[in-house]
Write an enzyme that holds these catalytic residues in place. Structure first.
Site, mmCIF file in Angstrom:
data_model
loop_
_atom_site.group_PDB
_atom_site.id
_atom_site.type_symbol
_atom_site.label_atom_id
_atom_site.label_comp_id
_atom_site.label_asym_id
_atom_site.label_seq_id
_atom_site.Cartn_x
_atom_site.Cartn_y
_atom_site.Cartn_z
ATOM 1 C CE LYS A 157 109.295 49.561 66.901
ATOM 2 N NZ LYS A 157 110.188 49.197 68.036
ATOM 3 C CG HIS A 173 109.038 49.520 75.339
ATOM 4 N ND1 HIS A 173 108.585 48.216 75.275
ATOM 5 C CD2 HIS A 173 109.546 49.795 74.115
ATOM 6 C CE1 HIS A 173 108.839 47.725 74.084
ATOM 7 N NE2 HIS A 173 109.411 48.658 73.349
#
Length: 422
Positions: free
Chosen positions: A177, A305
């Site tokens: 991320k 997700h």
């Protein structure tokens, strides 16, 4: 209209905050050492309780859930398709924005139906095609925890953290991320990660904060690596298309394709090759399954997700993963960053980077009443935190595209987090 004999009698909501191993940094701010989640309980006249979960919100989320009671009392939980229009009619939702509420209620209704029939949710959705779901490691840059441990700021720290997670949980796919530091710095960190874990696969997600030009430059700088995909390098269909046209790496998204209108747009003029389906963002497990069917028809990749789950939502992700035949990639989960959970038996276990799909009735998880009470009290004590703010940069907020990135040479824990215990 004939359905089941079940009728909803009550709806309850409890907000909890559950500690993380360390604060997680992202392109818009940070999780300040904990997640805030709202647990939803839907009870039938017969005393069957179904469980749901949604992110954040605190008192406002609790009030929003309780406000649905007038809509839901007397409703047959087997009629889950009707819920879509009762609670989140597409035009009405322009004003009331109930998609995540709908998802939490759908989870609970499917849980009720499973408990009523004695079947796991995956059996209600067509039957499992796999009995476990693979997950990516989901790596974050992190501020230190309150005891000084857990910082991830440098490439060396990132590699050390990834190796530790791989050894503990068996991950063979790693997602970074990004969007926290300048893209060139994160590209070098990503390359260091790939170099340290030969034979594994990788993916990068800056949450859409790069310009298309930066996205193209980043992609060209990692094309030689074992990439699953580049996720949301920039925000918007046209920018994503420009990046996609200028790289060999598949593009993925969980931001520009989050409903069926956007999915249709992406089929007609592709901007992403892989769609990450989120059981909350799409309004439930069943809409995700429908979307996966569209992706199957048009040969788009599918992944699952994560929006920052506790055990209830993780169970919804596992049941979704169990029934989607075209699940092409390892799923995302924040779950391994948690110190604890609110489900009975404690946190679910990774084995070889995978988690077994629950096979008990309904979602296959139950609440630990003591843990719920503990973390509800912790929420009352600490309250919410500003997810969309960086505790290390007072007054900062990101632009799209972002030009003001964090300083990777600045170590330590921000003073703004002094009141946070984790």
């Amino acid at each position: 209209m004939r359905g089941s004999a079940l009728r909803i009698a009550d709806v309850r909501a409890t907000t909890v905050t559950v500690p993380l191993q360390a604060p997680l940094r992202h392109s818009n701010g940070a999780h300040w050492g904990r997640f805030v989640r709202t647990l939803v309980e839907v009870e039938t006249e017969d005393g069957i309780v179904g469980l749901g979960e949604m992110g954040g919100g605190g008192q406002s989320a609790e009030a929003a859930v309780v406000a649905l009671k007038d809509y839901l009392v007397g409703h047959d939980p087997a009629r889950t398709e009707v819920l879509r229009f009762m609670l989140a009619n597409p035009t009405a939702s322009l004003y009331n924005n109930r998609t995540q509420l709908l998802a939490a209620v759908e989870f609970a209704c499917l849980d009720i139906l499973g408990k009523y029939t004695g079947l796991p949710v995956h059996a209600l959705l067509g039957g499992a095609v796999r009995d476990e779901v693979e997950f990516a490691s989901y790596l974050f840059f992190r501020y230190p925890s309150a005891d000084g441990s857990g910082e991830v700021r440098t490439p060396d720290q990132l590699v050390e953290h990834a190796r530790a997670l791989r050894a503990e949980h068996g991950f063979r796919v790693h997602k970074l991320k990004g969007g926290v530091f300048e893209p060139g710095y994160e590209r070098e960190a990503y390359r260091a990660l790939a170099g340290a874990l030969p034979g594994d696969r990788f993916r990068y997600d800056p949450n859409g904060v790069l310009s298309p030009e930066q996205g193209i430059e980043f992609a060209r700088g990692i094309e030689d690596l074992a990439n699953d995909y580049l996720e949301d390098p920039c925000y918007g269909f046209n920018g994503m298309r420009r990046v996609r046209e200028n790289t060999r790496i598949p593009l993925a998204t969980n931001t520009v394709v989050v409903d069926f209108e956007q999915l249709a747009t992406n089929v007609l003029a592709p901007a992403a090759d892989v769609v990450l389906l989120d059981t909350t963002f799409w309004g439930g497990i069943r809409p995700c399954l429908r979307a996966a069917g569209v992706c199957e028809a048009f040969q788009l990749g599918v992944a699952v997700h994560s929006s920052g789950e506790l055990g209830i939502q993780l169970a919804t992700m596992l049941h979704l993963g169990a029934v989607v035949p075209n699940l092409s990639f390892a799923a995302d989960a924040h779950y391994h960053h948690l110190r604890d959970d609110v489900i009975a038996g404690g946190k679910m276990t990774y084995r070889d980077g995978r988690i077994a799909v629950p096979d008990g009735p309904g979602l296959g998880v139950t609440l630990d009443a003591d843990k719920v009470a503990e973390y509800a009290e912790l929420y009352r004590e600490l309250g919410p935190y500003p997810y969309d703010r960086d505790p290390g940069r007072a007054g900062w907020y990101p632009m799209l595209p972002n030009r003001d990135f964090a300083d990777p040479t600045a170590p330590g824990r921000p003073a703004a987090m002094d009141h946070e215990p984790y």
